[in-house]
Scaffold this active site. Structure first.
Site, PDB file in Angstrom:
ATOM      1  N   ARG A  82       1.004  -1.081  -0.009  1.00 52.56           N
ATOM      2  CA  ARG A  82       0.020  -0.034   0.125  1.00 52.56           C
ATOM      3  C   ARG A  82       0.865   1.113  -0.169  1.00 52.56           C
ATOM      4  NH1 ARG A  82      -2.940  -2.807   4.005  1.00 52.56           N
ATOM      5  NH2 ARG A  82      -4.528  -4.154   2.956  1.00 52.56           N
ATOM      6  N   LYS A 129       2.350  11.459 -11.050  1.00 55.92           N
ATOM      7  CA  LYS A 129       1.574  10.482 -11.652  1.00 55.92           C
ATOM      8  C   LYS A 129       2.292   9.171 -12.066  1.00 55.92           C
ATOM      9  CE  LYS A 129      -1.833  13.268 -14.339  1.00 55.92           C
ATOM     10  NZ  LYS A 129      -2.235  13.318 -15.902  1.00 55.92           N
ATOM     11  N   GLU A 150       7.427  17.930 -25.067  1.00 59.00           N
ATOM     12  CA  GLU A 150       6.929  18.100 -23.806  1.00 59.00           C
ATOM     13  C   GLU A 150       7.377  19.480 -23.225  1.00 59.00           C
ATOM     14  OE1 GLU A 150       4.158  16.581 -22.293  1.00 59.00           O
ATOM     15  OE2 GLU A 150       4.571  14.776 -23.166  1.00 59.00           O
ATOM     16  N   LYS A 183       5.517  22.925 -15.034  1.00 54.99           N
ATOM     17  CA  LYS A 183       4.650  21.737 -14.589  1.00 54.99           C
ATOM     18  C   LYS A 183       4.524  21.731 -13.060  1.00 54.99           C
ATOM     19  CE  LYS A 183       3.708  17.156 -14.667  1.00 54.99           C
ATOM     20  NZ  LYS A 183       4.072  16.142 -15.212  1.00 54.99           N
ATOM     21  N   GLU A 206      -5.478  16.690 -10.208  1.00 57.82           N
ATOM     22  CA  GLU A 206      -6.126  16.691 -11.706  1.00 57.82           C
ATOM     23  C   GLU A 206      -7.769  17.066 -11.683  1.00 57.82           C
ATOM     24  OE1 GLU A 206      -5.162  13.971 -14.651  1.00 57.82           O
ATOM     25  OE2 GLU A 206      -4.830  15.429 -16.054  1.00 57.82           O
ATOM     26  N   ARG A 217      -4.812  20.943 -13.769  1.00 60.55           N
ATOM     27  CA  ARG A 217      -3.625  20.049 -14.122  1.00 60.55           C
ATOM     28  C   ARG A 217      -4.052  19.556 -15.621  1.00 60.55           C
ATOM     29  NH1 ARG A 217      -0.387  15.874 -10.693  1.00 60.55           N
ATOM     30  NH2 ARG A 217       0.669  14.862 -12.250  1.00 60.55           N
ATOM     31  N   ASN A 235      -2.301  18.309 -20.454  1.00 58.92           N
ATOM     32  CA  ASN A 235      -2.647  17.396 -21.576  1.00 58.92           C
ATOM     33  C   ASN A 235      -2.764  17.919 -22.795  1.00 58.92           C
ATOM     34  OD1 ASN A 235      -2.870  14.336 -20.411  1.00 58.92           O
ATOM     35  ND2 ASN A 235      -3.637  15.684 -18.744  1.00 58.92           N
ATOM     36  N   HIS A 239      -2.338  15.596 -26.016  1.00 60.62           N
ATOM     37  CA  HIS A 239      -2.170  14.271 -25.673  1.00 60.62           C
ATOM     38  C   HIS A 239      -3.479  13.652 -25.854  1.00 60.62           C
ATOM     39  CE1 HIS A 239       1.321  15.637 -23.497  1.00 60.62           C
ATOM     40  NE2 HIS A 239       1.473  14.343 -23.005  1.00 60.62           N
ATOM     41  N   HIS A 272      -2.449  10.332 -27.357  1.00 58.73           N
ATOM     42  CA  HIS A 272      -2.672   8.930 -26.698  1.00 58.73           C
ATOM     43  C   HIS A 272      -3.154   7.967 -27.660  1.00 58.73           C
ATOM     44  CE1 HIS A 272      -1.893  10.384 -22.285  1.00 58.73           C
ATOM     45  NE2 HIS A 272      -0.901   9.844 -22.898  1.00 58.73           N
ATOM     46  N   HIS A 307       6.368   8.620 -27.890  1.00 59.61           N
ATOM     47  CA  HIS A 307       5.270   9.464 -27.187  1.00 59.61           C
ATOM     48  C   HIS A 307       5.136  11.127 -27.576  1.00 59.61           C
ATOM     49  CE1 HIS A 307       2.784  11.135 -23.912  1.00 59.61           C
ATOM     50  NE2 HIS A 307       3.616  11.852 -23.530  1.00 59.61           N
TER      51      HIS A 307
END
Lengths: 367, 367
Positions: free
Chosen positions: B122, B143, B185, B227, B237, B241, B245, B248, B252, B265
């Site tokens: 955990r 993330k 990026e 960032k 997010e 935030r 993206n 993206h 993606h 990417h």
């Protein structure tokens, strides 16, 4: 209906206990913000055959698309395989970040569904709808996770539910072994934190068949409030929360070595509690009711340590427990009835105590 | 050495940037509390062949047991299989709750190792040691996650590292395609939040071969600070935030439909940014430098949209994106250069725009 509030650093959420709490579920979901886009009920075969239709029926017409996914029953199904299957189903149904997962079932479903919710798109909301007595423990506190062949609950996250809806109506169908399993955690809660509750249990619950609805609601609320109090002070188990693992260090090792599902969680914990009591007596020199509690657990049909298990392999498994650090075993012990503490116990003393416990159990407890 | 502080609700941690930052790593680890019991370096085949020995060498004699585990290279290796393998190795080596994971590699390793750390027992601590330009983005912000065949990064948690050690020495060995991927990026950060930085990049970085050590340190710090600023305001997010993206949503979908690993990417994001710019121009009626930025990206050898991809299937994949709600696509668009916002764009307009974009790309960009 009883309502309690659970407070943790990361969230505050209600627990509803009673025979008709499910009536409140649709309104509760409708009131969540941001608005829930779709609902996925996760359940197991046993529970879904009894309660899925009834539960889904209450949510069919509230406006969100409703899906359900059923995994096989049993703690060994808290597996990577089922975790992956649940995620795949959720993706196939187009669940998004504002979707809600409903965990309908016992502790296995609660842990699995909670881990799915905690990691799907990095975390979506979920509601616990426990259907077993044992789940009074696991449904509160935000611990989620799955088993790994090398250890129980080794993978998971802390993820608090939006609410717990505890329908006592669901508990009526529980087989005796399930009652017993859940009752082990009720007894645990009394032993670590509430002497008065312990005496109440000894006096009022003479057998697991005779628990009236009133007594059931009372003991659920009392046991959950102990859990809630501990969790609210230590959400992430950096200190105090560890006392909730009374009986679990050996208990987990027994479950692991016997093979998940071969012995119930509560039965394993009951053995672990007896060992922890014995150890507490050895270390403190006090009478901590080991003999009385052993007889009491025996009366409830809690089993003896499975005779095929050996001290050395149990100790090895205990050393891999999440509560162990640097290979040293931290045991939860009792100072008094109702007062627990954590202490590192060295390997050789632990091994001797285990060997002695195994012998005594073979001689006396199995009779 | 440059030092920055990242502030999020759940944690405050430092980012160290420079040619010799790894010298500071042993002391940093020694100073962590509670004391680190053991260290597991997770890396991939490419990076480990270059830097594992050097990195491990610095940690060999500081007192903790040291392990390393290497997975194959490539974004498609951010898989359930490797997630499981890492967890298994960690359990086999006896990692406990006070162990530390070191993510030595690019974004793939950072995400995978972060998810392992975020869910092992955990959640245990981890440190990011990025080795690519692209990882300037992924190493900051917490993330973590892995891919699912039905979507990229669909499973994960928010789990902040204890620190980011960014050695610019590691970047020297990067092949050009990797530079380009990371640079996408950097450009993104300028476009969404920092017009001045955008003009600096256009002026100062005429090609990806000519970036001096000074310029590199400067642009890393500037991109990371954008960032960091966004993440500090919105760790999970829920709002702001999402602007990170930019590029993206389509990016993606391109990665997913082309097959993970078939396109980098950054290359996919560069196409996504061009599409988002085009869409921003259509919606706002303003000139947002689409043509200029397209030429600029073309000069850097960023590719055109792979011609086998079709608008309908890209849209379907975009609708399954984590940022979509109720099957509607939320696009990050520009109001001005350096100013982004999120808007839901309806399917038919999106489909028309995609089809037009695909046609234009075939005609012009591929030349």
């Amino acid at each position: 209906m009883e309502t309690m509030k659970i407070n943790t650093d990361s969230k505050r959420y209600p627990v509803f206990i009673g025979g008709t709490v499910l009536e409140e579920l649709p309104d509760f979901i409708q009131a969540l913000s941001p608005r829930v886009t779709s609902i996925l009920i996760l359940s197991d075969e046993t529970v879904s055959s009894l309660y899925l239709k009834e539960t889904a029926g209450k949510l069919e017409n509230i406006g969100q698309s409703l899906h359900s996914f059923v995994v096989p029953s049993g703690d060994k199904e808290k597996s990577f395989h089922n975790y992956y299957e649940c995620l795949t189903f959720a993706l196939e149904q187009g669940l998004d970040r504002h979707s809600l997962i409903l965990a309908l079932g016992g502790g296995m479903i609660g842990d699995l569904a909670g881990f799915v919710a905690g990691t799907y798109m990095r975390g979506i909301r979920f509601i616990q709808v426990p259907t077993t007595l044992l789940a009074h423990d696991s449904a509160v506190g935000g611990k989620t996770g799955i088993n790994h062949p090398l250890g129980k609950n080794m993978v998971g996250v802390f993820h608090q539910p939006e609410a717990v809806f505890y329908s006592t109506a669901f508990l009526k169908s529980l087989p005796e072994a399930e009652w017993r399993s859940g009752f082990a955690e009720v007894i645990k809660h009394s032993l670590i934190a509430d002497e008065e509750f312990y005496y109440w249990l000894v006096k009022e619950v003479s057998g697991l068949q005779d628990i009236s609805e009133d007594k059931l609601a009372y003991l659920l609320k009392r046991a959950i409030s102990i859990k809630a109090q501990v969790v609210s002070q230590d959400e992430r188990e950096s200190g105090l929360r560890a006392i909730l693992n009374f009986g679990h260090t050996l208990g987990h090792a027994i479950e692991s070595k016997a093979g998940y599902g071969a012995i119930s969680h509560g039965d394993a914990v009951s053995i672990g509690m007896r060992f922890a009591l014995k150890l507490s007596e050895s270390i403190s020199g006090k009478n901590l009711h080991y003999n009385m509690i052993s007889d009491w657990l025996h009366d409830y049909q809690f089993p003896a340590l499975p005779p095929q298990l050996e001290a050395v392999e149990l100790l090895e498994t205990m050393k891999r427990d999440k509560k162990s650090t640097m290979g040293h075993v931290n045991m939860v012990l009792l100072e008094e009835i109702g007062q627990a503490y954590v202490q590192e116990v060295n390997d050789s003393f632990l091994l001797d105590s285990l060997q002695e416990f195994i012998l005594t159990d073979k001689e006396q407890y199995s009779e």
